[in-house]
Scaffold this active site. Structure first.
Site, PDB file in Angstrom:
ATOM      1  N   VAL A   1      27.458   8.675  22.168  1.00 45.70           N
ATOM      2  CA  VAL A   1      27.912   7.740  21.203  1.00 45.70           C
ATOM      3  C   VAL A   1      26.529   6.854  20.560  1.00 45.70           C
ATOM      4  CG1 VAL A   1      30.011   6.128  20.693  1.00 45.70           C
ATOM      5  CG2 VAL A   1      29.451   7.326  23.037  1.00 45.70           C
ATOM      6  N   CYS A   2      26.654   6.658  19.345  1.00 45.30           N
ATOM      7  CA  CYS A   2      25.216   5.878  19.087  1.00 45.30           C
ATOM      8  C   CYS A   2      25.225   5.223  17.512  1.00 45.30           C
ATOM      9  CB  CYS A   2      24.218   6.991  18.766  1.00 45.30           C
ATOM     10  SG  CYS A   2      24.594   8.633  19.483  1.00 45.30           S
ATOM     11  N   THR A   3      24.125   4.576  17.495  1.00 38.08           N
ATOM     12  CA  THR A   3      24.311   4.080  16.151  1.00 38.08           C
ATOM     13  C   THR A   3      22.495   4.375  15.628  1.00 38.08           C
ATOM     14  OG1 THR A   3      25.108   2.112  16.489  1.00 38.08           O
ATOM     15  CG2 THR A   3      23.797   2.018  14.620  1.00 38.08           C
TER      16      THR A   3
ATOM     17  N   ASN B   1      29.836   6.388  14.587  1.00 36.58           N
ATOM     18  CA  ASN B   1      30.309   7.867  15.037  1.00 36.58           C
ATOM     19  C   ASN B   1      31.540   7.912  14.319  1.00 36.58           C
ATOM     20  OD1 ASN B   1      28.965   6.436  17.657  1.00 36.58           O
ATOM     21  ND2 ASN B   1      28.686   8.669  17.604  1.00 36.58           N
TER      22      ASN B   1
ATOM     23  N   ARG C   1      30.879  -0.705  15.460  1.00 43.42           N
ATOM     24  CA  ARG C   1      29.477  -1.363  15.412  1.00 43.42           C
ATOM     25  C   ARG C   1      28.692  -1.212  14.325  1.00 43.42           C
ATOM     26  NH1 ARG C   1      27.986   3.595  18.032  1.00 43.42           N
ATOM     27  NH2 ARG C   1      30.482   3.947  18.100  1.00 43.42           N
TER      28      ARG C   1
END
Ligand SMILES: *[C@@H]1O[C@H](CO)[C@@H](O)[C@H](O)[C@H]1NC(C)=O
Ligand SMILES: *[C@@H]1O[C@H](CO)[C@@H](O)[C@H](O)[C@H]1NC(C)=O
Ligand SMILES: *[C@@H]1O[C@H](CO)[C@@H](O)[C@H](O)[C@H]1NC(C)=O
Ligand SMILES: *[C@@H]1O[C@H](CO)[C@@H](O)[C@H](O)[C@H]1NC(C)=O
Ligand SMILES: *[C@@H]1O[C@H](CO)[C@@H](O)[C@H](O)[C@H]1NC(C)=O
Length: 387
Positions: A135-137, A312, A325
């Site tokens: 999971v990320c940005t 995501n 986010r």
């Protein structure tokens, strides 16, 4: 906006209060972090046979790799019988499974098993795991001179065991000691650099100095990765593992356009987002991949003009309210303004909660022009969002 709070229970492990609609406070003083948060750089020499390439790195990290594997197995087992069966299958039939993987990856994984003393099947499982839980940005931004910066937070370990003694995710904690920068060399020259979890041979974050930068974010929910993995086990090997595709792209593509074509057109085992930056103004996009084809390619010109940002969720849809986010990251980018695009400015955005959360393992900063890759370990002190 008035915050709304809800109480959330995750299996038997944890209780969280999640509030949405809170004011996000963008931080301004996170960069540079303490020197102790910088991670080491190793070399992977592509002129060596596959089996020898990772010996130095994984030999140095064998205790940490075995620890993560133990934590992983414990929590995968809580996903129930199917997960358990899959683990046992790969554990027992690991040698056969490794043989089905394409070269040089099959040899590299064998070499890691040799260097760490782990069973081949365990190292195979370890490599598959990264394909399904990230999971990320990711952000690509242009400074006023048109120089491109590409940065990402890598958040990992969601739902994999909340430790109520330390208020942290056990898998996330076990992952941080594994983070290394890798210089990939050919004929003694660095051809690209990547951030790795030691023992995983695929690429999640990388830069080809002077040419392009790439990061991968997980895409959940649509025709998920486990279907692809099952197809592979059943003998259909026509699709490509995500981490192998990204590595082949870093090794072989010689331009932004060539990289883009590979990422858009290769049939994959699991859906994904690829965030790709080139070496001149306007060259940045988010590729939304289905397993078999590309659902959408989003250009920087159609996003924030001077930046493009992906977490995501499909960019044309709203994120889950309990996992937003994107909104906070956009707010902090706008507050920063294009004037302040730099390692410092973007690092601050990625260090603002909840863009920074308890799952965040590292922030990587890349400048295609200078060729620099800086990776910093991230921790999110309380009070902090669990994801
Ligand atoms: C932590 O979780 C365990 C079992 O899930 C429970 O027995 C224990 O009371 C919890 N500890 C705290 C401090 O909440
Ligand atoms: C959020 O910010 C606005 C404007 O700065 C302020 O009026 C409001 O009271 C803040 N809300 C909370 C919950 O802090
Ligand atoms: C990795 O490559 C960079 C040049 O791109 C160099 O400055 C650095 O010393 C290299 N690190 C190692 C450990 O070889
Ligand atoms: C940018 O990439 C192109 C290939 O797409 C390459 O020909 C060119 O030399 C690169 N520019 C710089 C400044 O490195
Ligand atoms: C952005 O840069 C301007 C000057 O160019 C400065 O006044 C401002 O404080 C900076 N803002 C942030 C958030 O760094």
């Amino acid at each position: 906006m008035k915050p709304t709070c809800i109480l959330l229970t995750l299996s038997t492990f944890a209780l969280f209060t999640i509030c949405v609609g809170q004011n996000v406070t963008c931080v301004h003083d996170a960069y540079p972090p303490k020197p102790s948060l910088k991670i080491p750089t190793y070399t992977v020499n592509l002129d060596l046979p596959g089996r020898q390439r990772w010996v130095e790195i994984t030999g140095a990290k064998k205790v940490e790799i075995a620890n993560l594997l133990a934590v992983l197995k414990k929590f995968l087992a809580t996903f129930g019988e199917i997960a358990e069966k899959l683990i046992n299958f790969i554990d027992e039939k690991g040698d056969k499974f490794d043989e089905t993987l394409p070269q040089p990856f099959a040899d590299e994984i064998q070499g890691i098993a040799d260097a760490t003393g782990l069973k081949l099947g365990e190292v195979v499982l370890y490599n598959i795991f990264y394909e399904v839980f990230t999971v990320c940005t990711s952000i690509i931004a242009e400074d006023p001179q048109g120089n491109l910066y590409h940065a990402r937070n890598l958040d990992f370990g969601l739902l994999l065991g909340w430790d109520n003694k330390t208020d942290a995710w056990e898998v996330t904690e076990a992952l941080r000691p594994l983070i290394v920068n890798v210089n990939y060399t050919r004929s003694g020259k660095v051809i690209f650099k990547a951030v790795h979890f030691a023992g995983y041979v695929g690429v999640l974050t990388a830069i080809k100095p002077g040419l392009f930068t790439l990061s991968m974010n997980e895409r959940f929910g649509v025709d998920g990765g486990y279907i692809g993995v099952l197809e592979w086990i059943m003998g259909d090997h026509s699709a490509t593992w995500m981490g192998f595709l990204t590595r082949q792209t870093m090794e072989n593509a010689l331009s932004y356009n060539e990289a883009r074509n590979m990422l858009v057109n290769t049939k994959m085992l699991a859906p994904a987002y690829f965030i790709l930056g080139g070496n001149k103004t306007g060259e940045a996009c988010v590729i939304t991949r289905n397993r078999l084809d590309t659902r959408d390619t989003w250009e920087i010109q159609d996003a924030g003009k001077w930046y493009i940002l992906e977490t995501n969720y499909d960019h044309w849809k709203a994120p889950l309210v309990i996992d937003d986010r994107r909104g906070p990251a956009n707010k902090c980018m706008k507050e920063m303004t294009q004037q302040n695009v730099s390692f410092k400015g973007i690092f601050n955005v990625l260090s603002s909660k909840p863009v920074l959360n308890k799952l965040t393992t590292y922030t990587a900063l890349m400048s295609v022009k200078s060729g620099d890759l800086e990776t910093w370990l991230q921790y999110c002190p309380d009070p902090c969002f669990p994801w």
